[in-house]
Design a protein around this motif. Structure first.
Motif, PDB file in Angstrom:
ATOM      1  N   ARG A  26       0.865  -1.182   0.000  1.00  0.00           N
ATOM      2  CA  ARG A  26       0.000   0.000   0.000  1.00  0.00           C
ATOM      3  C   ARG A  26       0.909   1.242   0.000  1.00  0.00           C
ATOM      4  O   ARG A  26       0.878   2.050   0.931  1.00  0.00           O
ATOM      5  N   GLU A  28       0.822   3.980  -1.467  1.00  0.00           N
ATOM      6  CA  GLU A  28       0.115   5.262  -1.400  1.00  0.00           C
ATOM      7  C   GLU A  28      -0.262   5.622   0.037  1.00  0.00           C
ATOM      8  O   GLU A  28      -0.479   6.788   0.362  1.00  0.00           O
ATOM      9  N   LYS A  29      -0.315   4.617   0.924  1.00  0.00           N
ATOM     10  CA  LYS A  29      -0.575   4.814   2.351  1.00  0.00           C
ATOM     11  C   LYS A  29       0.694   4.624   3.168  1.00  0.00           C
ATOM     12  O   LYS A  29       0.637   4.505   4.393  1.00  0.00           O
ATOM     13  N   ASP A  71      -3.183   2.761  10.112  1.00  0.00           N
ATOM     14  CA  ASP A  71      -3.943   3.639   9.228  1.00  0.00           C
ATOM     15  C   ASP A  71      -5.119   4.235   9.993  1.00  0.00           C
ATOM     16  O   ASP A  71      -6.180   3.618  10.105  1.00  0.00           O
ATOM     17  N   THR A  73      -6.901   6.629   9.128  1.00  0.00           N
ATOM     18  CA  THR A  73      -7.911   7.177   8.225  1.00  0.00           C
ATOM     19  C   THR A  73      -8.827   6.102   7.650  1.00  0.00           C
ATOM     20  O   THR A  73      -9.748   6.410   6.896  1.00  0.00           O
ATOM     21  N   SER A  74      -8.595   4.836   8.008  1.00  0.00           N
ATOM     22  CA  SER A  74      -9.324   3.748   7.346  1.00  0.00           C
ATOM     23  C   SER A  74     -10.766   3.621   7.816  1.00  0.00           C
ATOM     24  O   SER A  74     -11.602   3.054   7.123  1.00  0.00           O
TER      25      SER A  74
END
Length: 296
Positions: A26, A28-29, A71, A73-74
């Motif tokens: 991932r 981008e994360k 994460d 923001t998930s």
């Protein structure tokens, strides 16, 4: 040549020359973890342990970082969220917020990670870029940790959010350096992490892939049965020193930390300012956050 390659939403799994290459995917994360990623990592590790043509596992991250942490923001708050989504009439502890419920969820998280410690085949963590917070919970359970010399390793959330729910810091660094890192949330560069025992060794970033592959090939030249003997006797020694018990206690103490005034203030700051600004303000007093370590 690859014998086979498969991908999930969060990682890739390749078997090549008796080595399983499991890679967080991932970028981008910055390879931040979530519950799905932990489940998929657990499943991939068990698959590698079961495959007779795999002797050794290398765990890494795609892109710039090994793993930047959890994460936030998930929006995924529960390890069993998907399993419960079809039952609208039942109430589950994973959907409530008492201290015991938090301890329960953190225990489930540790069970997903601890397969790395308990599996029979050796795992090398190949660490570049950021290895932060929950990324360290993963990396430090590997049998061998090889880091890029410019990697950044640490647990900044101890400044406002809790304590590592998985705790191998003491066993790698000893009590004083474990406290030094966890009482400040400061970061170590890869070179110093290796000097202090948090990693086995550090190498220049552009040599990391080749160095780890050469080590993995040496290990993979040995019978998996013998590798299991030698991994497991060391890990049994760690168990006799309380390592597995400490993982359970660490998750319970993290749940206590979640009730602290500092953590509640940080959560409110996220709501008021957004995650990026809340983290910036949390870390502002610490400068670049790097340990100013002197050997002479």
């Amino acid at each position: 040549m690859a014998k086979w390659l498969q991908s999930t939403e969060t990682l890739t799994f390749e078997v090549r020359d008796r080595i399983a290459w499991i890679t967080f995917d991932r970028p981008e994360k910055r390879n931040a973890l979530n519950w799905q990623g932990l489940r998929e990592l657990r499943d991939a590790l068990i698959e590698a342990d079961d495959l007779t043509n795999v002797h050794c596992i290398v765990l890494g991250g795609s892109g710039r970082d090994f793993c930047s942490g959890w994460d936030l923001t998930s929006g995924e708050s529960s390890p069993v969220k998907e399993a419960h989504s079809g039952n609208q009439q039942a109430e589950y502890r994973s959907q409530t917020a008492t201290l015991e419920d938090d301890i329960w969820q953190l225990g489930r998280m540790n069970e997903l990670r601890m397969v790395m410690f308990e599996m029979h085949k050796p795992v090398i963590a190949k660490v570049q870029g950021n290895c932060l917070a929950n990324g360290t919970d993963i990396a430090l359970l590997a049998d061998l940790v090889i880091v890029a010399s410019d990697a950044r390793i640490g647990y900044p959330p101890v400044r406002a959010q809790g304590s590592p729910p998985s705790h191998m810091w003491l066993y790698h660094m000893g009590p004083q350096w474990a406290k030094r890192m966890l009482l400040t949330g400061d970061l170590l560069c890869g070179t110093d992490a290796a000097r202090l025992g948090l990693a086995l060794e550090s190498v220049p970033a552009d040599e990391l892939d080749a160095h780890v592959e050469a080590l993995a090939r040496r290990i993979a030249a040995i019978s998996p049965d013998l590798l299991a003997c030698n991994k497991r006797v060391v890990n049994l020694g760690l168990e006799l020193m309380g390592a597995k018990t400490l993982q359970r206690l660490a998750s319970e103490l993290d749940a206590r930390g979640h009730l602290s005034a500092g953590r509640l203030k940080f959560r409110q700051s996220i709501e008021d300012l957004g995650l990026k600004e809340a983290v910036r303000r949390r870390d502002a007093a610490f400068g670049d956050g790097m340990v100013e370590y002197r050997w002479d």
